[in-house]
Scaffold this motif. Sequence first.
Motif, PDB file in Angstrom:
ATOM      1  N   SER A  69       2.566 -11.702   8.327  1.00 18.56           N
ATOM      2  CA  SER A  69       3.353 -12.589   9.359  1.00 18.56           C
ATOM      3  C   SER A  69       4.410 -13.458   8.998  1.00 18.56           C
ATOM      4  CB  SER A  69       2.289 -13.575  10.276  1.00 18.56           C
ATOM      5  OG  SER A  69       1.553 -14.360   9.285  1.00 18.56           O
ATOM      6  N   ASN A  70       5.226 -13.765   9.695  1.00 15.62           N
ATOM      7  CA  ASN A  70       6.490 -14.933   9.351  1.00 15.62           C
ATOM      8  C   ASN A  70       7.178 -14.257   8.403  1.00 15.62           C
ATOM      9  OD1 ASN A  70       5.907 -17.301  11.341  1.00 15.62           O
ATOM     10  ND2 ASN A  70       3.774 -16.622  10.450  1.00 15.62           N
ATOM     11  N   ASN A  71       7.826 -13.076   8.430  1.00 13.54           N
ATOM     12  CA  ASN A  71       8.586 -12.361   7.526  1.00 13.54           C
ATOM     13  C   ASN A  71       9.930 -11.879   8.294  1.00 13.54           C
ATOM     14  OD1 ASN A  71       7.831 -12.269   4.448  1.00 13.54           O
ATOM     15  ND2 ASN A  71       5.745 -11.953   5.507  1.00 13.54           N
ATOM     16  N   ARG A  72      10.470 -10.886   7.560  1.00 14.69           N
ATOM     17  CA  ARG A  72      11.629 -10.302   8.329  1.00 14.69           C
ATOM     18  C   ARG A  72      11.526  -8.771   8.390  1.00 14.69           C
ATOM     19  NH1 ARG A  72      16.693 -13.597   5.635  1.00 14.69           N
ATOM     20  NH2 ARG A  72      16.123 -15.679   6.342  1.00 14.69           N
ATOM     21  N   ILE A  73      10.168  -8.406   8.210  1.00 15.12           N
ATOM     22  CA  ILE A  73       9.674  -6.977   8.486  1.00 15.12           C
ATOM     23  C   ILE A  73      10.401  -6.194   9.865  1.00 15.12           C
ATOM     24  CG2 ILE A  73       7.890  -5.321   8.385  1.00 15.12           C
ATOM     25  CD1 ILE A  73       6.377  -7.465   6.776  1.00 15.12           C
ATOM     26  N   SER A  74      10.874  -5.069   9.670  1.00 17.85           N
ATOM     27  CA  SER A  74      11.506  -4.277  10.628  1.00 17.85           C
ATOM     28  C   SER A  74      11.114  -2.957  10.666  1.00 17.85           C
ATOM     29  CB  SER A  74      12.905  -4.676  10.824  1.00 17.85           C
ATOM     30  OG  SER A  74      13.582  -4.206   9.711  1.00 17.85           O
ATOM     31  N   ALA A  75      11.486  -2.179  11.511  1.00 14.16           N
ATOM     32  CA  ALA A  75      11.542  -0.652  11.224  1.00 14.16           C
ATOM     33  C   ALA A  75      12.562  -0.025  12.272  1.00 14.16           C
ATOM     34  CB  ALA A  75       9.978  -0.354  11.691  1.00 14.16           C
ATOM     35  N   THR A  76      12.942   1.096  11.856  1.00  8.83           N
ATOM     36  CA  THR A  76      13.871   1.950  12.719  1.00  8.83           C
ATOM     37  C   THR A  76      13.026   2.863  13.534  1.00  8.83           C
ATOM     38  OG1 THR A  76      13.893   3.751  11.132  1.00  8.83           O
ATOM     39  CG2 THR A  76      15.344   1.957  10.683  1.00  8.83           C
ATOM     40  N   THR A 136      -8.942  -7.616  10.334  1.00 10.16           N
ATOM     41  CA  THR A 136      -7.694  -8.330  10.892  1.00 10.16           C
ATOM     42  C   THR A 136      -6.310  -7.605  10.461  1.00 10.16           C
ATOM     43  OG1 THR A 136      -8.830 -10.289  10.613  1.00 10.16           O
ATOM     44  CG2 THR A 136      -6.279 -10.461  10.556  1.00 10.16           C
ATOM     45  N   ILE A 137      -5.372  -7.403  11.544  1.00 10.19           N
ATOM     46  CA  ILE A 137      -3.901  -7.099  11.307  1.00 10.19           C
ATOM     47  C   ILE A 137      -3.153  -8.318  11.854  1.00 10.19           C
ATOM     48  CG2 ILE A 137      -2.213  -5.707  11.750  1.00 10.19           C
ATOM     49  CD1 ILE A 137      -4.158  -3.401  12.036  1.00 10.19           C
ATOM     50  N   ASP A 138      -2.504  -9.123  11.032  1.00  6.30           N
ATOM     51  CA  ASP A 138      -1.577 -10.070  11.676  1.00  6.30           C
ATOM     52  C   ASP A 138      -0.126  -9.823  11.041  1.00  6.30           C
ATOM     53  OD1 ASP A 138      -0.086 -12.088  12.392  1.00  6.30           O
ATOM     54  OD2 ASP A 138      -1.512 -13.821  11.882  1.00  6.30           O
ATOM     55  N   LEU A 139       0.691  -9.209  12.092  1.00  6.23           N
ATOM     56  CA  LEU A 139       2.200  -8.866  11.618  1.00  6.23           C
ATOM     57  C   LEU A 139       2.935  -9.620  12.596  1.00  6.23           C
ATOM     58  CD1 LEU A 139       1.710  -4.930  11.804  1.00  6.23           C
ATOM     59  CD2 LEU A 139       1.643  -6.321   9.686  1.00  6.23           C
ATOM     60  N   SER A 140       2.585 -10.789  13.116  1.00  4.38           N
ATOM     61  CA  SER A 140       3.422 -11.695  14.156  1.00  4.38           C
ATOM     62  C   SER A 140       4.518 -12.215  13.333  1.00  4.38           C
ATOM     63  CB  SER A 140       2.608 -12.833  14.525  1.00  4.38           C
ATOM     64  OG  SER A 140       2.249 -13.559  13.483  1.00  4.38           O
ATOM     65  N   ASN A 141       5.569 -12.614  14.339  1.00  2.00           N
ATOM     66  CA  ASN A 141       6.848 -13.197  13.950  1.00  2.00           C
ATOM     67  C   ASN A 141       7.434 -12.317  12.686  1.00  2.00           C
ATOM     68  OD1 ASN A 141       7.112 -16.022  15.055  1.00  2.00           O
ATOM     69  ND2 ASN A 141       4.885 -16.058  14.315  1.00  2.00           N
ATOM     70  N   ASN A 142       7.826 -10.999  13.222  1.00  2.00           N
ATOM     71  CA  ASN A 142       8.894 -10.299  12.546  1.00  2.00           C
ATOM     72  C   ASN A 142       9.500  -9.555  13.323  1.00  2.00           C
ATOM     73  OD1 ASN A 142       7.917 -10.086   9.466  1.00  2.00           O
ATOM     74  ND2 ASN A 142       5.808  -9.981  10.508  1.00  2.00           N
ATOM     75  N   ASN A 143      10.344  -8.404  12.817  1.00  2.00           N
ATOM     76  CA  ASN A 143      11.289  -7.667  13.734  1.00  2.00           C
ATOM     77  C   ASN A 143      10.750  -6.547  14.044  1.00  2.00           C
ATOM     78  OD1 ASN A 143      12.969 -10.105  13.826  1.00  2.00           O
ATOM     79  ND2 ASN A 143      13.677  -9.538  11.617  1.00  2.00           N
ATOM     80  N   ILE A 144       9.533  -6.064  14.128  1.00  2.00           N
ATOM     81  CA  ILE A 144       8.918  -4.658  14.168  1.00  2.00           C
ATOM     82  C   ILE A 144       9.413  -4.247  15.747  1.00  2.00           C
ATOM     83  CG2 ILE A 144       7.214  -3.227  14.062  1.00  2.00           C
ATOM     84  CD1 ILE A 144       5.857  -5.200  12.157  1.00  2.00           C
ATOM     85  N   VAL A 145       9.813  -2.790  15.668  1.00  2.00           N
ATOM     86  CA  VAL A 145      10.257  -2.384  17.018  1.00  2.00           C
ATOM     87  C   VAL A 145       9.451  -1.154  17.220  1.00  2.00           C
ATOM     88  CG1 VAL A 145      12.636  -3.230  16.735  1.00  2.00           C
ATOM     89  CG2 VAL A 145      11.975  -0.841  15.878  1.00  2.00           C
ATOM     90  N   GLY A 146       9.484  -0.622  18.453  1.00  2.00           N
ATOM     91  CA  GLY A 146       8.918   0.622  18.944  1.00  2.00           C
ATOM     92  C   GLY A 146       7.717   0.576  19.591  1.00  2.00           C
ATOM     93  N   ASP A 147       6.720   1.410  19.939  1.00  2.00           N
ATOM     94  CA  ASP A 147       5.552   1.666  20.640  1.00  2.00           C
ATOM     95  C   ASP A 147       4.344   1.271  19.601  1.00  2.00           C
ATOM     96  OD1 ASP A 147       7.213   2.497  22.639  1.00  2.00           O
ATOM     97  OD2 ASP A 147       6.644   4.411  22.366  1.00  2.00           O
ATOM     98  N   ILE A 148       3.322   0.689  20.281  1.00  2.00           N
ATOM     99  CA  ILE A 148       2.006   0.783  19.534  1.00  2.00           C
ATOM    100  C   ILE A 148       1.537   2.384  19.490  1.00  2.00           C
ATOM    101  CG2 ILE A 148      -0.358  -0.180  19.262  1.00  2.00           C
ATOM    102  CD1 ILE A 148       0.542  -2.789  20.677  1.00  2.00           C
TER     103      ILE A 148
END
Length: 634
Positions: free
Chosen positions: A489-496, A512-524
């Motif tokens: 969490s709280n990084n600048r991770i993104s995905a095309t 636990t999966i915590d990927l909050s506060n990033n720039n991830i796009v797309g569907d789950i």
Amino acid sequence: MAHGFVLFLLFSYIISINIHACNQIERCSLLSFASTLSSPPLNWTSLDCCHWKGITCDQDDWVTHLLLPSKGLKGGISPSSLRNVTHLTHLNLSHNSLYGSLETQFLLSLNRLEILDLSYNHLYGELPLSLPSSKIRIVDLSSNLFFGAIPSSFFQQARNLISFNVSNNTFTGYVPFSICLYYSPFVRLLDFSSNQFGGNLALGLGECSKQQVFRAGHNNLSGLLPEDIYNATKLEEISLPINSLCGAISDKIVNLTNLKILDLSLNQLSGELPLNLWKLSKLKFLTVDFNNLEGIIPTSLMNCTNLVELCLGINNLEGDISMLNFSRLSQLTKLDLRYNNFTGMFPVSIYSCRYLKAIALTRNHPEGQIQIEILSLKSMSFLTLGYNRFTNLIGTMKILMSCKSLHTLLLIGSFVGEGMPFDDGMVDFDGFQNLRVLNMASTNLTGEIPVWLSKLKNLEILILAFNQITGPIPSWLGNLPRLFFINLSNNRISATPNENFQPHKLSCFLATIDLSNNNIVGDIPAEIGQLHLLHQLALYSNNFSGVIPDQISNLKNLEVLDLSMNHFSGRIPSSLASLTFLRKFNVLYNNLVGPIPTSTTTTKSEKDDQKKTTVEEKTVVVFKTTTVTKNRSG
């Protein structure tokens, strides 16, 4: 001749049976006792109870020992059933599942008892007014359900008592030091730990001139240590953790020259450590962490050469740590100096403590670099250097990756501004093969998640939160077979669009999966439902879109689901109502429509709250008050 000899042996055997048959009253009492037990059967079937399992008789065929520890016995103790076994000296029914109370009449009948061990059962109630026998030496009632205050008269007959253990019950009132003052000055062990005793420790302990062990941790004790405790010079252990004791550790503690264990952790002690601690030459465990101690560590402490554990963490201690010569502590296995105000260079003398397994220096102000000599600590498995002023992260990692025993490495908040050791600095990487926990949060790491992490096959917990990491979540992250906790969490991770978030690539053992506060796009993706052991899924504050997949309802252990501040649309799947352990469900700030799913076990007040947030089916809204909370019962 041979025939006559056989007859003689047979006659002798018959005579011996008749001579050594046990007392029939005692036999009936023991059978009555056995009949109250539900399982397993004791198989007491022969005529002579002196030969039964767990029974020992004296030369006059009186039953003296009833010893049945750890036999899986279940059922209630019937005190009346053993009332007639009046010659009993040893009674041990420990580590079973017996219930019932200790009645006064039961104990009074056992007036020859020397050892009473009923520990690790389900016995309950208050203690009788007194112990049964002036001969009693050892009493162990630990790990039961006894309650109430220990009567002041309880020890009045226990003139020969040497060991008294009532730990892990729910006793209240004061710790009864009358045992030392009036009744049994020769006691060697007193264990009152893990109860609900309160108030100050009264005077009296110093009268137990032979006492070796005093334990009263995990209670509600307050005030100062009683002054006369320093008169009990035979003491080898004082364990009083997790109380509310206050004041300073008296300089008189150095009178206890036999002391091996001093545990005063998690109290409210203040003041400075005594200067003459070197006089405690036998000390092995010094544990005074979680207090309000201040001042410096006396250099004389380094002369306590038998120290195995030194725990001074979470106090207000200060001073130049490099002035301490740890090389004399050749037996040291644990050094905890966390959360203090130590300064100076990292002490190279620590590298002489060849048996060290754990070093904790988090939240201090030491400087310098980790030297290659740390590899001499062959047993080191735990190292935390967080929030310090160390430098040269790449050099540190190159050294530490050769520590073959290392399984926990916490560098949170240290080496700030140096950046992640990337693959070009970790060529030929084959280290950290036993690493299980890696926390490098809040260190201002930059760049992408490095490939060398993919070789950590034993990694279970990975925390890289609050950094400046960019790029996608690498697919190889799913090849780490033991990983169950990820916090990016709280990084600048993104995905095309071609590198969407792929939770199905992650281990099915994830909790636990915590990927909050990033720039991830797309569907789950629907494959999220394969992570059956997942307890927390935090994806808030990203750019996810599409619908919330119905397959999330397969995560039957899910407790936290936070999808807020994204771009989800459509209806919330009604199947989510089946997540009976869910205690936090947050879909704030999305583009969802329709009602919030309601469990058939949801309380009326919860239903009323949910009705207020229901919207028309075709109305697109931004949910601003749609956090649903459930308790564990549904």
